[in-house]
Design an enzyme around this catalytic site. Structure first.
Site, mmCIF file in Angstrom:
data_model
loop_
_atom_site.group_PDB
_atom_site.id
_atom_site.type_symbol
_atom_site.label_atom_id
_atom_site.label_comp_id
_atom_site.label_asym_id
_atom_site.label_seq_id
_atom_site.Cartn_x
_atom_site.Cartn_y
_atom_site.Cartn_z
ATOM 1 N N TYR A 240 -42.709 90.657 70.784
ATOM 2 C CA TYR A 240 -41.327 90.182 70.942
ATOM 3 C C TYR A 240 -40.891 89.524 69.656
ATOM 4 O O TYR A 240 -41.636 88.718 69.090
ATOM 5 C CB TYR A 240 -41.233 89.168 72.086
ATOM 6 N N GLU B 196 -37.244 88.341 68.924
ATOM 7 C CA GLU B 196 -35.804 88.047 68.938
ATOM 8 C C GLU B 196 -35.413 87.303 67.676
ATOM 9 O O GLU B 196 -36.119 86.387 67.236
ATOM 10 C CB GLU B 196 -35.437 87.163 70.134
ATOM 11 N N ASP C 198 -18.713 106.670 63.158
ATOM 12 C CA ASP C 198 -19.994 106.908 63.834
ATOM 13 C C ASP C 198 -20.583 108.161 63.184
ATOM 14 O O ASP C 198 -20.085 109.271 63.385
ATOM 15 C CB ASP C 198 -19.698 107.122 65.330
ATOM 16 N N THR D 134 -27.270 106.960 64.749
ATOM 17 C CA THR D 134 -28.591 107.040 65.363
ATOM 18 C C THR D 134 -29.561 107.391 64.232
ATOM 19 O O THR D 134 -29.135 107.744 63.130
ATOM 20 C CB THR D 134 -28.675 108.140 66.440
ATOM 21 N N LYS E 155 -31.467 112.087 64.744
ATOM 22 C CA LYS E 155 -30.866 113.434 64.714
ATOM 23 C C LYS E 155 -31.184 114.059 63.350
ATOM 24 O O LYS E 155 -32.350 114.298 63.062
ATOM 25 C CB LYS E 155 -29.370 113.326 64.996
ATOM 26 N N ARG F 80 -36.203 107.813 67.889
ATOM 27 C CA ARG F 80 -34.961 107.588 68.625
ATOM 28 C C ARG F 80 -34.535 106.150 68.374
ATOM 29 O O ARG F 80 -35.324 105.222 68.576
ATOM 30 C CB ARG F 80 -35.167 107.757 70.129
HETATM 31 N N1 DSN Z 1 -26.506 113.150 73.187
HETATM 32 C C1 DSN Z 1 -26.106 113.149 71.805
HETATM 33 C C2 DSN Z 1 -25.723 114.496 71.335
HETATM 34 O O1 DSN Z 1 -26.295 115.444 71.819
HETATM 35 O O2 DSN Z 1 -24.869 114.639 70.473
HETATM 36 C C3 DSN Z 1 -25.020 112.198 71.503
HETATM 37 O O3 DSN Z 1 -25.098 111.086 72.306
#
Ligand code: DSN
Length: 410
Positions: free
Chosen positions: A51, A53, A196, A222, A225, A231
């Site tokens: 932990y 924080e 974003d 994120t 990707k 993730r």
């Molecule tokens: N689920 C993601 C996507 O496939 O683009 C975005 O949240």
């Protein structure tokens, strides 16, 4: 995984099956990728026990000598990659990152201008079923028939609506955004500008597309990707918003950060700083463009005019009379994974929309290039045209598996 195998054979078997599925199939879900063995080692490390924080140097609990090392490295590396003034690497994923960003600078009821979901936006950019849409007042903007955003129209909408925040970014849009125009409209209407970049973060890190960070007050992303990390989420912002973002993340929205995840993010950012990542990012786009060109030859209707990034949105219903769900199922049987997706102002329901979205980041990670994209386009066409032919889909699955064998993931 000897411990797991002995202790929990059901979970062990599911993992083994998933490994096989990933190994033997072609992954074309635009938001998925394969994290490296080093990233996965950090993710499975003892940091999952801790932990922490707070932030480096300012934690609530003791024992933070090493959590501070990994979080500081993650921030430093991300700063090198994206040239951001301030970075928070704690958001658990993209949706929480957006919620944190909104909370940092807005009050309930404030207006946000975001891209309409069916035109490529994201659920968290104003889809009515989300918490953010319950709290804030979202106004959607759309793309034009040529697939572009009309920035004069956007400016007029912003002048009329006077939003507190103007949001750029997408999860199914395939064209390059004009960052400068977004920024100018936000300045003119005294709105906060936010983008974003969840989908294109890896393309930006690999310098395959230009960097929006200098143009926006707040940037969310994120890390799993195109960026090919674990993730997770991340927020970058101008120094002016640093305190508000950090406070909104912890204690505002999240509790303890997932330190194993942050360690893995640091590893992924280290990988993205290498010259080989630039080649990777460029190849992702080359592959997407080849796939698009080939699909067009087979008569597929490509949305938004063309692709400038890693994904392609196809109107399969309009092109071949196949609904998105049916297309997804047929391709899955053939060992090719895609997701059904709405197309702009889709006449069909989101549960069974007109389109499928495909992307090249994962296939590119395993080394596939233009030649393989040509083969895949042929398979997509054959599978959809003969979707009722189970024998043919089975045969294709064997061919897909044979190709995959030449491009091992790990
Ligand atoms: N689920 C993601 C996507 O496939 O683009 C975005 O949240």
């Amino acid at each position: 995984m000897n411990h797991l195998k002995k202790q929990d054979p059901k979970i062990y078997q599911a993992i083994k099956n998933e490994e096989k599925r990933q190994r033997e199939g072609i992954e074309l879900i635009a938001s998925e990728n394969y994290a490296s063995p080093a990233v996965r080692e950090a993710l499975g490390s003892v940091f999952t026990n801790k932990y922490s924080e707070g932030y480096p140097g300012k934690r609530y609990y003791g024992g933070q000598e090493f959590t501070d090392v990994v979080e500081t490295l993650a921030i430093e590396r991300a700063k090198k990659l994206f040239k951001a003034e301030h970075i928070n690497v704690q958001p658990h994923s993209g949706a929480p990152a957006n919620m944190i960003a909104y909370n940092a600078v807005l009050k309930p009821g404030d207006k946000i201008l975001g891209m309409n979901l069916s035109h490529g936006g994201h659920l968290t950019h104003g889809y009515p079923a989300t918490f953010s849409a319950e709290i804030y007042n979202f106004i959607g903007y759309k793309t034009e028939a040529d697939g572009k955003i009309d920035y004069d129209k956007l400016e007029k909408l912003a002048m009329k609506e006077k939003p507190k925040l103007i949001l750029a970014g997408f999860s199914a849009y395939t064209r390059q955004l004009n960052y400068r125009k977004f920024s100018a409209i936000a300045k003119k209407t005294k709105a906060i500008s936010m983008i974003d970049i969840a989908h294109i973060a890896g393309l930006i890190a690999g310098k395959a597309i230009s960097n929006p960070i200098p143009y926006f007050d707040i940037v969310t992303t994120t890390t799993h990707k195109t960026l090919r990390g674990p993730r997770g989420g991340m927020i970058m912002c101008k120094e002016k918003y640093a305190k508000a973002i950090d406070k909104a993340s912890f204690p505002g929205f999240q509790g303890g950060p997932h330190m194993n995840n942050i360690a893995a993010k640091a590893v992924a950012f280290g990988e993205a700083l290498k010259p080989s990542f630039r080649k990777y990012a460029v190849q992702i786009i080359k592959n997407a463009k080849t796939l698009e060109k080939e699909l067009r030859k087979y008569g597929f209707k490509i949305m938004f005019g063309k692709t400038d990034n890693h994904m392609i949105l196809i109107d399969v219903f309009g092109s071949k009379g196949v609904a998105g769900k049916e297309a997804e199922t047929a391709l899955n049987k053939a060992g090719i994974t895609v997701n059904k997706n709405v197309i702009p102002d889709d006449p069909r329901s989101p549960i069974d929309p007109s389109g499928i979205r495909i992307g090249t980041p994962a296939a590119t990670t395993r080394g596939m290039k233009e030649r393989e994209m040509e083969i895949i386009a042929g398979w997509i066409n054959e599978a959809l045209e003969n979707r009722g032919d189970e024998k043919m889909l089975k045969r294709m699955r064997r061919e897909v598996k044979a190709l995959c064998k030449k491009f091992p993931i790990y």
